[in-house]
Design a protein around this motif. Structure first.
Motif, short mmCIF file in Angstrom:
data_model
loop_
_atom_site.label_atom_id
_atom_site.label_comp_id
_atom_site.label_asym_id
_atom_site.label_seq_id
_atom_site.Cartn_x
_atom_site.Cartn_y
_atom_site.Cartn_z
N ASP A 155 1.78 6.63 -6.92
CA ASP A 155 0.74 7.59 -7.27
C ASP A 155 1.24 9.02 -7.09
OD1 ASP A 155 -0.94 5.51 -7.86
OD2 ASP A 155 -2.03 5.60 -5.94
N LYS A 156 1.97 9.26 -6.01
CA LYS A 156 2.50 10.60 -5.74
C LYS A 156 3.50 11.01 -6.82
CE LYS A 156 4.71 13.35 -2.18
NZ LYS A 156 5.32 13.37 -0.85
N ILE A 157 4.36 10.09 -7.23
CA ILE A 157 5.34 10.40 -8.28
C ILE A 157 4.64 10.72 -9.59
CG2 ILE A 157 7.14 9.37 -9.72
CD1 ILE A 157 8.07 7.86 -7.20
N VAL A 158 3.63 9.93 -9.94
CA VAL A 158 2.90 10.17 -11.18
C VAL A 158 2.22 11.53 -11.14
CG1 VAL A 158 0.93 9.42 -12.57
CG2 VAL A 158 2.58 7.74 -11.74
N LYS A 180 0.84 -1.20 0.00
CA LYS A 180 0.00 0.00 0.00
C LYS A 180 0.87 1.25 0.00
CE LYS A 180 -3.88 -2.14 2.39
NZ LYS A 180 -4.64 -2.20 3.63
N ASP A 181 1.94 1.23 0.80
CA ASP A 181 2.86 2.37 0.84
C ASP A 181 3.53 2.56 -0.51
OD1 ASP A 181 2.22 2.80 3.48
OD2 ASP A 181 4.02 1.79 4.25
N LEU A 182 3.92 1.47 -1.13
CA LEU A 182 4.58 1.54 -2.44
C LEU A 182 3.63 2.11 -3.48
CD1 LEU A 182 7.08 0.87 -4.12
CD2 LEU A 182 6.13 -1.40 -4.46
N GLN A 183 2.39 1.67 -3.47
CA GLN A 183 1.40 2.18 -4.42
C GLN A 183 1.16 3.67 -4.19
OE1 GLN A 183 0.23 0.44 -7.03
NE2 GLN A 183 -0.61 2.37 -7.71
#
Length: 55
Positions: free
Chosen positions: A35-38, A28-31
């Motif tokens: 999302d933040k990077i995108v 979940k943290d990785l996702q």
């Protein structure tokens, strides 16, 4: 008398068994990071397109 090693064999077995709760939290943290990077990339792209001169 000197000792000479002509062949050295190293065998390693790696078993990875992460705890279930930590693994799901990590996913979940990785996702969320992805999302933040995108989102940041899209914001920069839109900003650069808005600031570029029109053709």
């Amino acid at each position: 008398m000197p000792l000479e090693i002509r062949e050295l064999v190293i065998k390693v077995t790696i078993e990875e068994h992460p705890p279930q709760q930590a693994a799901s939290t990590g996913i979940k943290d990785l996702q969320a990071l992805k999302d933040k990077i995108v989102r940041e990339c899209m914001d920069k792209l839109i900003t650069s397109l808005e600031n570029s001169p029109a053709r």
